[in-house]
Design an enzyme around this catalytic site. Structure first.
Site, PDB file in Angstrom:
ATOM      1  N   HIS A 325      33.489 116.817  97.901  1.00  0.00           N
ATOM      2  CA  HIS A 325      34.562 116.932  98.888  1.00  0.00           C
ATOM      3  C   HIS A 325      35.124 118.347  98.990  1.00  0.00           C
ATOM      4  CE1 HIS A 325      34.504 112.546  98.722  1.00  0.00           C
ATOM      5  NE2 HIS A 325      35.090 112.592  99.894  1.00  0.00           N
ATOM      6  N   GLY A 326      35.007 119.122  97.960  1.00  0.00           N
ATOM      7  CA  GLY A 326      35.553 120.469  98.053  1.00  0.00           C
ATOM      8  C   GLY A 326      35.343 121.246  96.775  1.00  0.00           C
TER       9      GLY A 326
END
Lengths: 495, 356
Positions: A325-326
């Protein structure tokens, strides 16, 4: 290009007209492919080269893997594909993060090293299309899917604009077979597709951007503690925002695709009514969770090597899922918390089923002991108990969202302390209107998810009179038109 | 699926939505609402694109809301033949824009900086910088898709009143609901519709109703009192002020090093607002120091009778009619103060003001 833009409306109208003109099927597919490249290039044209590279390499690698019989060579070819795809993803998404951590590590060891800050722009959708192409190569390697002979079909599978930048993450079997025979939406598919597009826009424009983004941004952006009520409202606002933003995008994508006659897989199934975390991941970002299950958790061994290894595999899967996700440790913690809750739930369920089995063996159901208990046992089949468990799950999911949204661990800690009243005398920040808005939307989302958790929108629409459906649909569109303002970008574009 | 159900529902939906849009538009037209363009990131970015054609006759203007009301762009164009590039953003400090222009190696033009002390002299990263920062950061990423959307939107906004997102979108409408204020919080200023009409050139004008009606003017005055009550009470001084001056000087030096030119302008304010501004930001410690520190010419409205003769109906901005006069009178003062040639024709006589 984003779905919530005037450019998209014009673009989509042209694509729809072209797709319904009496062209040959191959011509229509070429139109769709060119439209998809245009859809992507209107963000940042040079990054289309990465998309082409990924498409060409995976197409030929899969062909070679299918022809090659020697296991070592097959593995080598697969490695080439993995290195290229994951290498590009790592460079663009994790380059800065890795360098930052490397510098911190050296500094911790007493070595002074100051690297030039890399100015890397993240190509939109790279996490999504990398997973799409990887699933193809891996499926061909496992002989689950024969390599697609048509380059056009394969390129369209990777690039097809509705799913290209933020999913749903499609598998080869989801889409490639649909490209083989001529398709055109029936009038009811077109109508339903337009309804889904309207619903997705309503979720994104009105709920996520219009009603929830401001309170969430305000609370998560503060460097000082706030009152408990404000902290909770900020987290609930983000909880609703991230759902409506992402599920809104998926709903638009599914609707747009249906208008063209192609079905995309569901990506969300009322996740805020999930009972437990395993249920949550069966309902939230379904195409990612199944991807992680099939290409990471199961290859790691899944639950086939005893309880301890199962827990380790779960944790690895969720930690990497968080990192997907990041490029930040806060996402890793978010994934770690989900992994931890999944492990606890698994442990609790296993223990409960063992106990049940023992009790069933030893004591007859409705025995004297059972009836004489002071506190009657909670029956999980009881709707009230189920609702309670769903709310407990949602409560814990909201705790994890703090790490997902907070820019730093300091910010996350401050907010958590505020939420649980550990820091007294925090500042009141949200107005009554904001509190009322966040509360109403949150209650609305929970009710909607709970009432629909075992049903579907399509089933509901069939029960409604046509004018009832139309009234609801009109209301959604009117609210979208009234809201006007939209941030433009979807949160998941950055992932 | 029952075919007729879905298709019928689609047609009815289309009719209902179009009926609503027509009715909503008619409602606002019936209420004499004025057509305006949204002063959003895209309109700003579209204006930002033009800065490379800047010249003394076509300066780039950065600042807060006052210069957006007070500088009449049509009047400037009538006199100089060119329209200024209005980059000011309401309610913000121009310093992030100045830093952006200073860091842009291609900007070699002429710059007018509007100084509204409570907004200009705020600490770096404070609230008045946020919107300006956001636009500066968003500009390099203004995609082709957004630019295309902007062109479509421009046509729609030129024809439909209800597309005004500052006043008529869902959130501004909700903010007008009579919901009691939570103690200790403030939802931000809620201006009457008539206060601001934004043009495509990014000039703000008061609507005729606002100019004519003192009750509306009083509502705006009340908003300013609310803003004052909810603003930080500490005024910047000491090292943070020196930081601001250093940053400002650095950006101006960067622009000058490339051949650009800069002038500061302090536009009129009135009544209690001017009194508070003078009290909190004494001219010698802020305005004069800014000019001296940056070695930049500046025009303070109260130094010139021509610029002092106006009344701000709500203490802070000029009416459209006064903006025309103010601009006419400001131009010769800029020429005199900077030596810039602003006239349409170089051989034309020098600009002059009757009250200069």
């Amino acid at each position: 290009m984003v779905f919530n833009s005037y450019t998209f409306i014009v673009f989509f109208a042209i694509v729809l007209v072209l797709h319904n003109l009496p062209f040959a099927w191959k011509t229509k597919k070429i139109n769709l492919l060119l439209a998809s490249y245009l859809f992507y290039a209107l963000w940042n044209p040079p990054f289309i080269l990465l998309l082409w590279l990924s498409t060409v390499v995976d197409y030929y690698m899969a062909k070679l893997i299918a022809i090659e019989q020697r296991p070592r060579n097959r593995k080598l070819l697969l490695t080439v594909s993995l290195v290229l795809n994951l290498g590009m993803l790592s460079y663009f998404k994790y380059g800065g993060f890795l360098l930052e951590n490397f510098t911190a590590l050296l500094s911790a060891m007493g070595i002074v090293y100051q690297a030039a800050r890399p100015d890397i722009i993240l190509p939109v959708g790279i996490s999504f299309y990398t997973f799409v192409t990887l699933s193809y190569t891996l499926d061909v390697y496992r002989r689950k899917f024969a390599p697609e002979p048509s380059f056009l079909n394969f390129a369209l599978f990777v690039t097809y604009f509705p799913h290209l930048v933020a999913g749903p993450i499609v598998r080869p079997e989801d889409l490639i077979p649909q490209f083989k025979t001529p398709r055109r939406a029936t009038s009811e598919q077109l109508s339903w597709g337009l309804f889904l597009l309207s619903l997705g826009l309503f979720m994104k424009v009105t709920i996520a951007d219009g009603l929830l983004a401001d309170p969430a941004d305000l609370i998560f952006g503060l460097p000082f503690p706030v009152q408990s009520l404000d902290a909770w409202m900020g987290v609930l606002a983000f909880s609703g925002q991230i759902f409506c933003d992402f599920a809104g995008y998926s709903t638009c994508a599914i609707g747009v695709s249906l208008c063209l006659g192609f079905e995309l897989p569901d990506n969300f199934r009322y996740p805020y009514a999930a009972i437990g975390f395993s249920d949550f991941w069966r309902r939230w970002h379904i195409t990612l969770s199944t991807w992680l299950r099939d290409y990471l958790y199961i290859p790691l061994g899944g639950n086939r090597h005893g309880a301890f290894k199962t827990y380790v595999n779960l944790m690895i899967t969720m930690l990497l899922g968080g990192l997907w996700h990041g490029a930040s440790w806060t996402f890793v913690v978010w994934g770690g918390l989900h992994g931890l809750f999944l492990c606890l739930e698994r442990f609790w369920r296993n223990r409960a089923s063992r106990r049940r089995a023992m009790r069933t063996d030893a004591i007859p159901v409705e025995s004297v002991v059972s009836r004489a208990a002071v506190i009657p046992p909670i029956r999980l089949s009881n709707p009230l108990a189920q609702f309670g468990l769903a709310m407990l799950t949602l409560f814990l999911v909201n705790i994890t969202w703090v790490f997902f949204r907070a820019p730093t661990f300091g910010g996350a800690t401050l907010l958590l302390l505020s939420m649980f009243g550990v820091i007294p005398n925090g500042a009141p920040m949200l107005t009554n209107l904001a509190i009322l808005t966040v509360s109403s939307v949150t209650i609305g989302i929970i009710l909607c998810h709970w009432l629909m958790r075992n049903s579907s929108l399509l089933a509901l629409s069939k029960r409604l009179p046509w004018w009832g459906l139309s009234l609801g649909w009109s209301s959604l569109l009117i609210l979208v038109i009234l809201t006007q303002k939209s941030s433009g970008s979807f949160i998941y574009f950055q992932f | 699926m029952k075919t007729t159900n879905y298709v019928k529902a689609t047609w009815l939906t289309l009719i209902l939505v179009l009926t609503f849009v027509a009715g909503w538009e008619a409602y606002w037209r019936h209420n004499h609402y004025v057509l305006a363009y949204n002063d959003d990131e895209s309109l700003w970015a579209n204006t930002r694109k033009q800065i490379y054609q800047s010249s003394p006759a076509r300066p780039v203007v950065i600042g807060s809301s006052r210069i957006k009301y007070d500088l009449d762009l049509e009047t400037w164009q009538r006199i100089t033949g060119e329209k200024p590039i209005q980059l000011s953003i309401v309610g913000t400090s121009p310093r992030p824009l100045l830093t952006d222009l200073g860091n842009d190696p291609a900007f070699k033009g002429t710059l007018i900086i509007d100084v509204t002390e409570p907004l200009f002299f705020t600490p770096s990263g404070a609230f008045p910088e946020k919107e300006a920062d956001k636009r500066v950061k968003a500009y390099p990423n203004w995609s082709l898709s957004q630019q295309a959307s902007f062109q479509i939107n421009r046509v729609l906004e030129a024809n439909f009143l209800f597309l005004d997102d500052f006043y008529l979108a869902l959130n501004p409408l909700l903010s007008r609901l009579p919901i009691p204020q939570r103690p200790g919080t403030w939802g931000g200023p809620v201006f009457p519709y008539e206060f601001s009409v934004n043009g495509f050139d990014r000039q703000n004008k008061m609507a005729d109703a606002m100019v004519a009606d003192t009750a509306i003017q009083n509502k705006v005055k009340q908003v300013w009192m609310d803003v004052g009550a909810h603003s930080p009470k500490d005024v910047i001084a000491g090292p943070p002020l020196v930081d601001i001056l250093n940053q400002t000087r650095k950006s101006i030096d960067q622009i000058r090093a490339r051949g650009g030119q800069v002038v500061f302008v302090r536009t009129p304010s009135d009544g209690p607002m001017y009194a508070i501004e003078k009290q909190l930001f004494p001219r010698a410690q802020y305005w004069d120091r800014l000019l001296a520190y940056t070695q930049t010419p500046g025009i303070y409205f109260s130094d010139y009778p021509a610029l002092t003769r106006f009344t701000c109906p709500e203490w802070s901005h000029l009416t459209p009619k006064d903006a025309i006069l103010f601009t006419q009178d400001l131009l010769p003062i800029i020429e005199q103060k900077t030596g810039w040639s602003l006239r349409k024709n170089a051989s034309a006589p020098k600009l002059s003001s009757s009250t200069l």
